[in-house]
Design a protein around this motif. Structure first.
Motif, short mmCIF file in Angstrom:
data_model
loop_
_atom_site.label_atom_id
_atom_site.label_comp_id
_atom_site.label_asym_id
_atom_site.label_seq_id
_atom_site.Cartn_x
_atom_site.Cartn_y
_atom_site.Cartn_z
N LEU A 1 41.89 18.10 -0.99
CA LEU A 1 43.34 18.14 -1.06
C LEU A 1 43.86 17.53 0.23
CD1 LEU A 1 46.00 19.20 -2.35
CD2 LEU A 1 45.60 21.33 -1.11
N THR A 2 44.73 16.52 0.11
CA THR A 2 45.31 15.87 1.28
C THR A 2 46.80 16.14 1.30
OG1 THR A 2 43.64 14.12 1.15
CG2 THR A 2 45.58 13.68 2.50
N LEU A 3 47.25 16.77 2.38
CA LEU A 3 48.67 17.07 2.56
C LEU A 3 49.27 16.04 3.49
CD1 LEU A 3 48.29 20.90 3.16
CD2 LEU A 3 49.10 19.79 1.08
N THR A 4 50.42 15.50 3.12
CA THR A 4 51.15 14.55 3.97
C THR A 4 52.18 15.35 4.76
OG1 THR A 4 50.87 12.83 2.32
CG2 THR A 4 52.56 12.47 3.99
N LEU A 5 52.14 15.19 6.09
CA LEU A 5 53.00 15.93 7.00
C LEU A 5 53.94 14.97 7.73
CD1 LEU A 5 50.12 17.98 8.65
CD2 LEU A 5 51.45 18.62 6.63
N ASP A 6 55.04 15.50 8.26
CA ASP A 6 55.91 14.65 9.07
C ASP A 6 55.64 14.86 10.57
OD1 ASP A 6 57.15 17.05 9.65
OD2 ASP A 6 59.17 16.38 9.12
N ASP A 7 54.47 15.36 10.91
CA ASP A 7 54.05 15.53 12.30
C ASP A 7 53.53 14.17 12.80
OD1 ASP A 7 52.21 15.96 14.55
OD2 ASP A 7 52.55 18.08 14.18
N PRO A 8 54.14 13.59 13.82
CA PRO A 8 53.71 12.26 14.27
C PRO A 8 52.28 12.22 14.82
CG PRO A 8 55.34 13.17 15.78
CD PRO A 8 55.25 14.10 14.62
N GLU A 9 51.78 13.34 15.32
CA GLU A 9 50.42 13.39 15.85
C GLU A 9 49.37 13.56 14.76
OE1 GLU A 9 50.05 16.15 19.10
OE2 GLU A 9 52.10 15.74 19.70
N GLN A 10 49.77 14.09 13.61
CA GLN A 10 48.84 14.31 12.50
C GLN A 10 49.59 14.11 11.18
OE1 GLN A 10 46.63 17.95 12.73
NE2 GLN A 10 45.72 17.67 10.75
N PRO A 11 49.66 12.90 10.68
CA PRO A 11 50.41 12.64 9.45
C PRO A 11 49.75 13.18 8.19
CG PRO A 11 49.41 10.62 10.27
CD PRO A 11 49.15 11.68 11.30
N GLU A 12 48.46 13.52 8.25
CA GLU A 12 47.77 14.06 7.08
C GLU A 12 46.84 15.19 7.49
OE1 GLU A 12 45.71 10.89 5.05
OE2 GLU A 12 47.48 10.47 3.84
N LEU A 13 46.66 16.12 6.57
CA LEU A 13 45.71 17.21 6.76
C LEU A 13 44.88 17.29 5.49
CD1 LEU A 13 44.70 19.71 8.37
CD2 LEU A 13 46.48 21.02 7.21
N GLU A 14 43.55 17.22 5.64
CA GLU A 14 42.67 17.26 4.48
C GLU A 14 41.93 18.59 4.45
OE1 GLU A 14 38.77 14.88 3.35
OE2 GLU A 14 40.56 13.64 3.10
N LEU A 15 41.90 19.19 3.26
CA LEU A 15 41.23 20.47 3.05
C LEU A 15 40.24 20.36 1.90
CD1 LEU A 15 44.45 22.63 3.03
CD2 LEU A 15 42.84 22.51 4.89
N ARG A 16 39.19 21.15 1.96
CA ARG A 16 38.27 21.25 0.83
C ARG A 16 38.77 22.32 -0.11
NH1 ARG A 16 32.41 21.94 3.18
NH2 ARG A 16 33.35 23.97 3.26
N VAL A 17 38.65 22.06 -1.39
CA VAL A 17 39.01 23.03 -2.42
C VAL A 17 37.80 23.16 -3.33
CG1 VAL A 17 40.56 23.58 -4.32
CG2 VAL A 17 41.45 22.36 -2.32
N SER A 18 37.29 24.37 -3.47
CA SER A 18 36.13 24.57 -4.33
C SER A 18 36.34 25.77 -5.24
CB SER A 18 34.86 24.75 -3.48
OG SER A 18 34.98 25.88 -2.64
N ALA A 19 35.67 25.73 -6.36
CA ALA A 19 35.77 26.83 -7.32
C ALA A 19 34.47 26.93 -8.10
CB ALA A 19 36.94 26.61 -8.28
N ALA A 20 34.10 28.16 -8.38
CA ALA A 20 32.98 28.44 -9.28
C ALA A 20 33.58 29.30 -10.39
CB ALA A 20 31.87 29.17 -8.55
N LEU A 21 33.80 28.67 -11.53
CA LEU A 21 34.42 29.36 -12.66
C LEU A 21 33.36 29.71 -13.68
CD1 LEU A 21 37.61 27.14 -13.14
CD2 LEU A 21 37.28 29.12 -11.64
N ARG A 22 33.45 30.92 -14.18
CA ARG A 22 32.47 31.38 -15.17
C ARG A 22 33.11 31.64 -16.50
NH1 ARG A 22 33.23 35.16 -11.18
NH2 ARG A 22 34.07 37.10 -11.98
#
Length: 104
Positions: free
Chosen positions: A83-104
């Motif tokens: 998941l990539t979030l676009t931010l208006d922070d000039p020092e960090q315009p993007e923040l990337e996160l891992r998203v995981s799921a184990a569905l049964r």
């Protein structure tokens, strides 16, 4: 060597679920600007169309609370997405996160 420091941090650092399939799964995500400067989370894009983010475009603040949602249409199995979030922070315009799921 340079040690890069994130300007915006996320709690939790990764989003993960271990649940039964067939229901929408939600996880609260809190973003903070480490220097206390106000910012906004503008948009999000995920590697899977079943993942969406609620709460984008809030007023500018030092902290943003978002909700990551995995749609109820997700079938049983394992998911490892980004998941990539676009931010208006000039020092960090993007923040990337891992998203995981184990569905049964």
């Amino acid at each position: 060597q340079w040690q890069l420091r994130s300007s915006v941090s996320a709690t939790p650092a990764n989003v993960a679920w271990v649940e039964a399939a067939g229901q929408a799964l939600r996880k609260t995500l809190v973003l903070k600007q480490v220097d206390g400067k106000p910012f906004r989370a503008l948009s999000a894009r995920a590697t899977n169309p079943l993942i969406r983010v609620e709460g984008l475009g809030q007023a500018i603040a030092k902290e943003q609370t978002l909700v990551v949602v995995l749609g109820k249409e997700a079938k049983a199995g394992r998911y490892a997405e980004r998941l990539t979030l676009t931010l208006d922070d000039p020092e960090q315009p993007e923040l990337e996160l891992r998203v995981s799921a184990a569905l049964r």
